[in-house]
Design a protein around this motif. Structure first.
Motif, PDB file in Angstrom:
ATOM      1  N   LYS A  29     -10.307   6.134  -1.463  1.00  0.00           N
ATOM      2  CA  LYS A  29     -10.673   6.692  -0.075  1.00  0.00           C
ATOM      3  C   LYS A  29     -10.893   5.713   0.697  1.00  0.00           C
ATOM      4  CE  LYS A  29     -12.166  10.820   2.071  1.00  0.00           C
ATOM      5  NZ  LYS A  29     -13.241  10.857   3.003  1.00  0.00           N
ATOM      6  N   GLY A  30     -10.481   5.372   1.952  1.00  0.00           N
ATOM      7  CA  GLY A  30     -10.557   4.183   2.851  1.00  0.00           C
ATOM      8  C   GLY A  30      -9.792   3.176   2.711  1.00  0.00           C
ATOM      9  N   LYS A  31      -9.085   2.995   1.460  1.00  0.00           N
ATOM     10  CA  LYS A  31      -8.149   1.895   1.023  1.00  0.00           C
ATOM     11  C   LYS A  31      -6.733   2.040   1.501  1.00  0.00           C
ATOM     12  CE  LYS A  31     -11.630   0.014  -1.516  1.00  0.00           C
ATOM     13  NZ  LYS A  31     -12.176  -0.695  -1.058  1.00  0.00           N
ATOM     14  N   ILE A  32      -6.250   0.863   1.698  1.00  0.00           N
ATOM     15  CA  ILE A  32      -4.871   0.827   2.345  1.00  0.00           C
ATOM     16  C   ILE A  32      -3.998   0.203   1.046  1.00  0.00           C
ATOM     17  CG2 ILE A  32      -3.370   0.014   3.987  1.00  0.00           C
ATOM     18  CD1 ILE A  32      -5.606   0.148   6.134  1.00  0.00           C
ATOM     19  N   ALA A  33      -3.037   0.763   0.816  1.00  0.00           N
ATOM     20  CA  ALA A  33      -2.201   0.296  -0.402  1.00  0.00           C
ATOM     21  C   ALA A  33      -0.773  -0.019   0.106  1.00  0.00           C
ATOM     22  CB  ALA A  33      -2.020   1.047  -1.668  1.00  0.00           C
ATOM     23  N   LEU A  34      -0.244  -1.351   0.096  1.00  0.00           N
ATOM     24  CA  LEU A  34       1.268  -1.617   0.353  1.00  0.00           C
ATOM     25  C   LEU A  34       1.794  -1.585  -0.992  1.00  0.00           C
ATOM     26  CD1 LEU A  34       3.637  -2.293   1.895  1.00  0.00           C
ATOM     27  CD2 LEU A  34       2.746  -4.914   1.631  1.00  0.00           C
ATOM     28  N   ILE A  35       2.746  -0.730  -1.329  1.00  0.00           N
ATOM     29  CA  ILE A  35       3.781  -0.528  -2.484  1.00  0.00           C
ATOM     30  C   ILE A  35       4.966  -0.986  -2.138  1.00  0.00           C
ATOM     31  CG2 ILE A  35       4.571   0.803  -4.407  1.00  0.00           C
ATOM     32  CD1 ILE A  35       1.660   2.364  -2.190  1.00  0.00           C
TER      33      ILE A  35
ATOM     34  N   VAL B 258       5.345 -12.190  -0.770  1.00  0.00           N
ATOM     35  CA  VAL B 258       4.508 -10.962  -0.168  1.00  0.00           C
ATOM     36  C   VAL B 258       3.048 -11.287  -0.589  1.00  0.00           C
ATOM     37  CG1 VAL B 258       4.224  -8.370  -0.234  1.00  0.00           C
ATOM     38  CG2 VAL B 258       6.574  -9.341  -0.639  1.00  0.00           C
ATOM     39  N   SER B 259       2.874 -11.725  -1.798  1.00  0.00           N
ATOM     40  CA  SER B 259       1.452 -11.732  -2.288  1.00  0.00           C
ATOM     41  C   SER B 259       0.842 -12.868  -1.414  1.00  0.00           C
ATOM     42  CB  SER B 259       1.214 -12.279  -3.822  1.00  0.00           C
ATOM     43  OG  SER B 259       1.714 -11.365  -4.541  1.00  0.00           O
TER      44      SER B 259
ATOM     45  N   ASN C  52      -1.042  10.374   3.433  1.00  0.00           N
ATOM     46  CA  ASN C  52      -1.160   9.553   4.693  1.00  0.00           C
ATOM     47  C   ASN C  52      -0.228   8.386   4.500  1.00  0.00           C
ATOM     48  OD1 ASN C  52      -1.960   9.008   7.160  1.00  0.00           O
ATOM     49  ND2 ASN C  52      -3.908   8.088   6.333  1.00  0.00           N
ATOM     50  N   ALA C  53       0.984   8.262   4.957  1.00  0.00           N
ATOM     51  CA  ALA C  53       2.010   7.386   4.649  1.00  0.00           C
ATOM     52  C   ALA C  53       2.617   6.723   5.743  1.00  0.00           C
ATOM     53  CB  ALA C  53       3.049   7.937   3.559  1.00  0.00           C
ATOM     54  N   TYR C  54       2.945   5.358   5.689  1.00  0.00           N
ATOM     55  CA  TYR C  54       3.455   4.570   6.975  1.00  0.00           C
ATOM     56  C   TYR C  54       4.893   3.902   6.042  1.00  0.00           C
ATOM     57  CZ  TYR C  54      -0.772   5.563   9.344  1.00  0.00           C
ATOM     58  OH  TYR C  54      -1.846   6.189  10.088  1.00  0.00           O
ATOM     59  N   GLY C  55       5.865   3.659   6.834  1.00  0.00           N
ATOM     60  CA  GLY C  55       6.997   2.965   6.495  1.00  0.00           C
ATOM     61  C   GLY C  55       7.344   1.802   7.442  1.00  0.00           C
ATOM     62  N   TYR C  56       7.648   0.749   6.826  1.00  0.00           N
ATOM     63  CA  TYR C  56       8.112  -0.344   7.569  1.00  0.00           C
ATOM     64  C   TYR C  56       9.432  -1.241   7.132  1.00  0.00           C
ATOM     65  CZ  TYR C  56       3.861  -0.183   9.932  1.00  0.00           C
ATOM     66  OH  TYR C  56       2.591  -0.015  10.932  1.00  0.00           O
TER      67      TYR C  56
ATOM     68  N   GLU D  11      11.014 -14.487   4.036  1.00  0.00           N
ATOM     69  CA  GLU D  11       9.444 -15.092   4.293  1.00  0.00           C
ATOM     70  C   GLU D  11       9.120 -14.477   5.766  1.00  0.00           C
ATOM     71  OE1 GLU D  11       8.313 -19.103   3.409  1.00  0.00           O
ATOM     72  OE2 GLU D  11       6.141 -18.430   3.406  1.00  0.00           O
ATOM     73  N   ASN D  12       9.814 -15.033   6.632  1.00  0.00           N
ATOM     74  CA  ASN D  12       9.409 -14.845   7.955  1.00  0.00           C
ATOM     75  C   ASN D  12       9.257 -13.425   8.339  1.00  0.00           C
ATOM     76  OD1 ASN D  12       9.336 -17.281   8.723  1.00  0.00           O
ATOM     77  ND2 ASN D  12      11.528 -17.450   9.176  1.00  0.00           N
ATOM     78  N   ALA D  13      10.393 -12.459   7.791  1.00  0.00           N
ATOM     79  CA  ALA D  13      10.247 -10.865   7.871  1.00  0.00           C
ATOM     80  C   ALA D  13       9.061 -10.634   7.154  1.00  0.00           C
ATOM     81  CB  ALA D  13      11.551 -10.385   7.356  1.00  0.00           C
ATOM     82  N   VAL D  14       8.602 -10.837   6.175  1.00  0.00           N
ATOM     83  CA  VAL D  14       7.363 -10.600   5.316  1.00  0.00           C
ATOM     84  C   VAL D  14       6.265 -10.779   6.147  1.00  0.00           C
ATOM     85  CG1 VAL D  14       6.057 -10.899   3.389  1.00  0.00           C
ATOM     86  CG2 VAL D  14       8.443 -10.687   3.043  1.00  0.00           C
ATOM     87  N   ASN D  15       6.107 -11.935   6.790  1.00  0.00           N
ATOM     88  CA  ASN D  15       4.873 -12.194   7.416  1.00  0.00           C
ATOM     89  C   ASN D  15       4.783 -11.331   8.703  1.00  0.00           C
ATOM     90  OD1 ASN D  15       3.890 -14.563   5.598  1.00  0.00           O
ATOM     91  ND2 ASN D  15       5.208 -16.063   6.658  1.00  0.00           N
ATOM     92  N   GLU D  16       5.955 -11.216   9.436  1.00  0.00           N
ATOM     93  CA  GLU D  16       5.841 -10.333  10.434  1.00  0.00           C
ATOM     94  C   GLU D  16       5.531  -8.881  10.202  1.00  0.00           C
ATOM     95  OE1 GLU D  16       9.476 -10.430  12.910  1.00  0.00           O
ATOM     96  OE2 GLU D  16       9.417 -12.641  12.991  1.00  0.00           O
ATOM     97  N   GLY D  17       6.272  -8.518   8.975  1.00  0.00           N
ATOM     98  CA  GLY D  17       5.673  -7.270   8.588  1.00  0.00           C
ATOM     99  C   GLY D  17       4.417  -7.022   8.268  1.00  0.00           C
ATOM    100  N   ILE D  18       3.806  -8.015   7.488  1.00  0.00           N
ATOM    101  CA  ILE D  18       2.311  -7.672   7.049  1.00  0.00           C
ATOM    102  C   ILE D  18       1.371  -7.854   8.336  1.00  0.00           C
ATOM    103  CG2 ILE D  18       0.424  -8.822   5.717  1.00  0.00           C
ATOM    104  CD1 ILE D  18       2.828  -7.717   4.115  1.00  0.00           C
ATOM    105  N   THR D  19       1.913  -8.771   9.347  1.00  0.00           N
ATOM    106  CA  THR D  19       0.883  -8.949  10.262  1.00  0.00           C
ATOM    107  C   THR D  19       0.956  -7.631  11.139  1.00  0.00           C
ATOM    108  OG1 THR D  19       1.430 -10.931  10.786  1.00  0.00           O
ATOM    109  CG2 THR D  19       0.490 -10.068  12.506  1.00  0.00           C
TER     110      THR D  19
END
Ligand code: GCO
Ligand code: CA
Length: 262
Positions: A9-15, A125-126, A60-64, A71-79
């Motif tokens: 609960k309260g955690k955000i997970a990117l899979i 991604v890591s 509770n789910a979100y998509g990007y 790498e650039n797309a990942v950095n933007e996505g994570i931000t």
């Protein structure tokens, strides 16, 4: 000590890539344990369908949309994710591809493509996610490995090379980041009934029978079989578990196999 050890609960997970199959099953598991789920995909359509499916389950789910190898797309996505949804507590490097071609027939471009998605992307991604985890004082990273992290098989050389590499990348991440209270581990699925294995699972395909006889549990895994390991490695229950690969394989790696008359 209680079941609270496993509460997300309260955690955000990117899979990553969790729009179907094992990734989706693990995401549902984390969601049912209380986590907010974030998934990405290169296809907006696949992503929308997946988000609908998660929401229909009350999660509770979100998509990007972004490509894990860019790498650039990942950095933007994570931000963007961290601004719009919140800080990522749990990263599951799940996105993966496979090409089944004998080594002598395999083009370098195909070999490279598999290495990019299955090995380089988890690194990208890591790296993007871990900086925030370090600042916030902890996190969980799970790299989805494979039987092919340990075993070879005809026709899957690039996949095996990538998944073997991912196992060692997991140990390197654990070595560098454990001191920041970041636990990096792997999950190594055995043979599971998913769309990825559909071509080798069809009735009458010799591989179908081979897997059932090669697996002590005598069956293909169901995607839900991965949820326990995913929740464990995402939760407080694994706070001193670093650099391991949990093989969820019905016993495949425990045995040399058996003759066909046993
Ligand atoms: C294959 C399979 C495997 C599995 C899995 C095993 O062709 O042998 O597709 O590679 O997908 O990763 O753990
Ligand atoms: Ca939080």
């Amino acid at each position: 000590m209680s079941i609270d050890l496993f509460n997300l609960k309260g955690k955000i997970a990117l899979i990553t890539g969790a729009s179907h199959g094992l990734g989706m099953a693990m995401a549902k598991g984390l969601g049912n344990a209380g986590a907010t789920i974030v998934v990405n995909n290169t296809s907006k359509d696949k992503l929308n369908k997946a988000i609908e499916e998660y929401k229909a389950l009350g999660l509770n789910a979100y998509g990007y949309v972004f490509d894990v190898t860019d790498e650039n797309a990942v950095n933007e996505g994570i931000t963007k994710i961290e601004k719009e949804v919140g800080p990522i507590d749990i990263l599951v490097n799940n996105a993966g591809i496979i090409k089944r071609t004998p080594i002598i027939d395999m083009e370098v471009a195909d070999f490279n493509a598999v290495i990019q998605v299955d090995l380089v992307a988890p690194f990208i991604v890591s790296k993007a996610v871990v900086k925030g985890m370090i600042k916030r004082g902890g996190g969980k990273i799970i790299n989805i490995c494979s039987m092919m992290s340990e075993l070879g098989r005809n026709s899957v050389s690039a996949y095996a090379a990538a998944k073997g590499g991912l196992k060692m990348l997991t140990k390197s991440m654990a070595t560098e980041w454990a001191k920041y209270n970041i636990q990096t581990n792997g999950i190594g699925p055995g043979y599971f009934a998913t769309s990825q294995t559909a071509p080798i699972r069809v009735d009458g395909h010799p591989f179908n029978e081979f897997i059932i006889s090669r697996t002590p549990a005598a069956r293909w895994g169901n995607p839900e079989d991965l949820q326990g390991a995913a929740i464990f490695l995402s939760s407080k229950a694994s706070d001193f578990v670093n650099g391991h690969v949990v093989y969820v394989d019905g016993g495949i790696l425990a045995t040399i196999g058996k003759p066909s008359n046993e």
